[in-house]
Design a protein around this motif. Sequence first.
Motif, PDB file in Angstrom:
ATOM      1  N   VAL A  69      -0.478  -1.513   2.269  1.00  0.00           N
ATOM      2  CA  VAL A  69      -0.254  -2.636   3.190  1.00  0.00           C
ATOM      3  C   VAL A  69       1.241  -2.863   3.400  1.00  0.00           C
ATOM      4  CG1 VAL A  69      -0.512  -5.137   3.471  1.00  0.00           C
ATOM      5  CG2 VAL A  69      -2.466  -3.748   2.730  1.00  0.00           C
ATOM      6  N   LEU A  70       2.005  -2.850   2.322  1.00  0.00           N
ATOM      7  CA  LEU A  70       3.451  -3.069   2.459  1.00  0.00           C
ATOM      8  C   LEU A  70       4.118  -1.922   3.212  1.00  0.00           C
ATOM      9  CD1 LEU A  70       4.387  -4.672  -0.971  1.00  0.00           C
ATOM     10  CD2 LEU A  70       4.142  -5.773   1.250  1.00  0.00           C
TER      11      LEU A  70
ATOM     12  N   GLU B 170      11.574   2.794  -2.029  1.00  0.00           N
ATOM     13  CA  GLU B 170      11.191   4.202  -1.849  1.00  0.00           C
ATOM     14  C   GLU B 170       9.695   4.440  -2.089  1.00  0.00           C
ATOM     15  OE1 GLU B 170      13.278   3.655  -5.810  1.00  0.00           O
ATOM     16  OE2 GLU B 170      13.889   3.330  -3.743  1.00  0.00           O
ATOM     17  N   ASP B 171       9.023   3.522  -2.788  1.00  0.00           N
ATOM     18  CA  ASP B 171       7.574   3.642  -2.997  1.00  0.00           C
ATOM     19  C   ASP B 171       6.799   3.472  -1.696  1.00  0.00           C
ATOM     20  OD1 ASP B 171       7.897   4.009  -5.742  1.00  0.00           O
ATOM     21  OD2 ASP B 171       7.746   1.862  -6.157  1.00  0.00           O
ATOM     22  N   LEU B 172       7.424   2.872  -0.708  1.00  0.00           N
ATOM     23  CA  LEU B 172       6.764   2.637   0.570  1.00  0.00           C
ATOM     24  C   LEU B 172       6.929   3.801   1.536  1.00  0.00           C
ATOM     25  CD1 LEU B 172       7.711  -1.100   1.153  1.00  0.00           C
ATOM     26  CD2 LEU B 172       5.826  -0.139  -0.182  1.00  0.00           C
ATOM     27  N   ASN B 173       7.667   4.808   1.142  1.00  0.00           N
ATOM     28  CA  ASN B 173       7.918   5.965   1.989  1.00  0.00           C
ATOM     29  C   ASN B 173       6.910   7.056   1.659  1.00  0.00           C
ATOM     30  OD1 ASN B 173       9.041   7.647   3.830  1.00  0.00           O
ATOM     31  ND2 ASN B 173      10.948   7.980   2.737  1.00  0.00           N
TER      32      ASN B 173
ATOM     33  N   LEU C 265       7.223   9.198   5.993  1.00  0.00           N
ATOM     34  CA  LEU C 265       6.862   8.193   6.995  1.00  0.00           C
ATOM     35  C   LEU C 265       8.052   7.364   7.431  1.00  0.00           C
ATOM     36  CD1 LEU C 265       4.623   6.776   8.585  1.00  0.00           C
ATOM     37  CD2 LEU C 265       4.286   5.289   6.625  1.00  0.00           C
ATOM     38  N   LEU C 266       8.848   6.903   6.461  1.00  0.00           N
ATOM     39  CA  LEU C 266       9.966   5.997   6.787  1.00  0.00           C
ATOM     40  C   LEU C 266      11.296   6.701   6.648  1.00  0.00           C
ATOM     41  CD1 LEU C 266       8.651   2.887   4.822  1.00  0.00           C
ATOM     42  CD2 LEU C 266       8.366   3.374   7.227  1.00  0.00           C
TER      43      LEU C 266
END
Length: 94
Positions: A26-27, A81-84, A93-94
């Motif tokens: 989600v984040l 970096e966990d969201l990439n 992705l990012l």
Amino acid sequence: MQQVNPKSGTINLDPDKAEHGLAQLVLTVVELLRQIVERHAIRRVEGGTLSDEEIERLGEALMNLEEKMEELREVFGLEAEDLNIDLGPLGSLL
């Protein structure tokens, strides 16, 4: 996260890991949308299509969203970096 027992075919779910994984997903989506909105806002500012008041409100909203994202990452023990997410041959992705 889930684990499958190959002998019985049952799935063991760890609620803590499932919550963490869902929060990460989600984040990640929220961060992606935040970056898209930020890029669009920069283009509008550079294009001169916003008033000074609109620029001020937009900047404040983006800063507030970034602060909230930092708070949520902290709550769920995530780093930026966990969201990439790695998309394989497409890259990150990012």
